[in-house]
Design a protein around this motif. Sequence first.
Motif, short mmCIF file in Angstrom:
data_model
loop_
_atom_site.label_atom_id
_atom_site.label_comp_id
_atom_site.label_asym_id
_atom_site.label_seq_id
_atom_site.Cartn_x
_atom_site.Cartn_y
_atom_site.Cartn_z
N SER A 197 38.29 41.12 44.21
CA SER A 197 39.20 41.15 42.94
C SER A 197 40.67 40.44 43.47
N PRO A 198 41.09 39.55 42.85
CA PRO A 198 42.39 38.90 43.14
C PRO A 198 43.64 39.74 42.89
N TYR B 17 34.59 36.61 35.91
CA TYR B 17 34.17 37.91 36.56
C TYR B 17 35.30 38.94 35.85
N GLU B 18 35.07 40.28 36.09
CA GLU B 18 36.12 41.25 35.66
C GLU B 18 36.24 42.37 36.69
N CYS B 19 37.29 42.61 37.05
CA CYS B 19 37.56 43.80 38.02
C CYS B 19 37.37 44.90 37.32
N ARG B 20 36.31 45.67 37.78
CA ARG B 20 36.13 46.94 37.01
C ARG B 20 37.16 47.82 37.32
N TYR C 85 40.92 43.51 34.41
CA TYR C 85 41.36 42.07 34.74
C TYR C 85 40.06 40.96 34.78
N ARG C 86 40.13 39.96 34.00
CA ARG C 86 39.25 38.80 34.10
C ARG C 86 39.61 37.66 34.80
N PHE C 87 38.89 37.04 35.79
CA PHE C 87 39.28 35.95 36.44
C PHE C 87 38.27 34.78 36.70
N TYR C 88 38.60 33.69 36.58
CA TYR C 88 37.38 32.61 36.91
C TYR C 88 37.36 32.37 38.13
N HIS D 139 44.12 28.13 33.09
CA HIS D 139 44.53 29.44 33.37
C HIS D 139 43.42 29.98 34.44
N ALA D 140 43.87 30.73 35.43
CA ALA D 140 42.99 31.31 36.39
C ALA D 140 42.55 32.72 36.06
N GLY D 141 43.12 33.70 35.19
CA GLY D 141 42.93 34.95 34.68
C GLY D 141 43.26 35.07 33.36
#
Length: 303
Positions: free
Chosen positions: A3-4, A47-50, A54-57, A215-217
């Motif tokens: 996760s970023p 993806y989503e950080c559970r 937060y969601r990111f590409y 956008h990155a996230g």
Amino acid sequence: MKSPVTGGNRLELITTFPTESIIKIYEDELKVDTRRFFKGVPAVELYECRDTGYRFYYPEGILGDGQFYADLNKDDVGYYSTTRWEHTYATSLIKPGQKVLEIGAGDGFFLEQLKKSNIDAIGLELNVAAIAKGEKKGLRMYNEMIEDHADGHVGEYDVVCCFQVLEHIYNVKSFLDASLKALKRGGKLIIGVPNNNPYLFKQDKWHTLNLPPHHAGLWNKRAFTELQKFYDVTPQDIIVEPLSNNKSFARRWYLAQRNYYKEKKSFLGGLISIIPAPIGKMVVKLFSPWIDGFNIVAVFTKN
């Protein structure tokens, strides 16, 4: 893959985007060529950080460069807005005499407002053309990454802020760690981003400027609320701009909902289909003060 925002590995694949579709959207809607960012990448994953929501590409290298942002602002079309709701809110939190750092200062509009209020502020920006505009206004702006700047200005600022920046950053953890490093203990970190719940305008996942390389996230209220579990901060306020603040976004929000529910062939989609669009827009306008709008501002205190 991690996760970023947390560095953890609790991730979930949400959806994928064919890169040719992204490239075509930028060409058709904004006349911007993005093909160079997607070499060897047939599809972009979301993806989503559970742990945070937060969601990111992914992959991570698909980020806009200086030329990309110059293309978006070609002919001075107003990419750098001068009417941001979050600026007004942030200004109300900053006291005269405090030292302020703005990350991603654009052409210096917010810095100029602070200067008029006799607030000591400097800005970091990577677009050299935007820096040149800010310097002509007598503003102090530097072409520098926050990570590099923080190394030489540890604990120096009363307020560190960024507006419409964090959604462009892939390595969120590095960005936030550096921002907090430059901040005094007890200082304020103010962040303004587009509201995605879970997508911009809730259902419009293909909104052009919400996609990479722009956008990155994707941020929402929950993602900000959960940051206190991973950073030494205390949330002071997390507020969402009412939809009523911007008539054009209210119209786009309505169209996104209409198209989404029609596609799903739900009862609501059928109902929307038989209601004339002018009446639907009138209803949205009536209830827009109570509908979450385009932006979120999160305010944290450094512990």
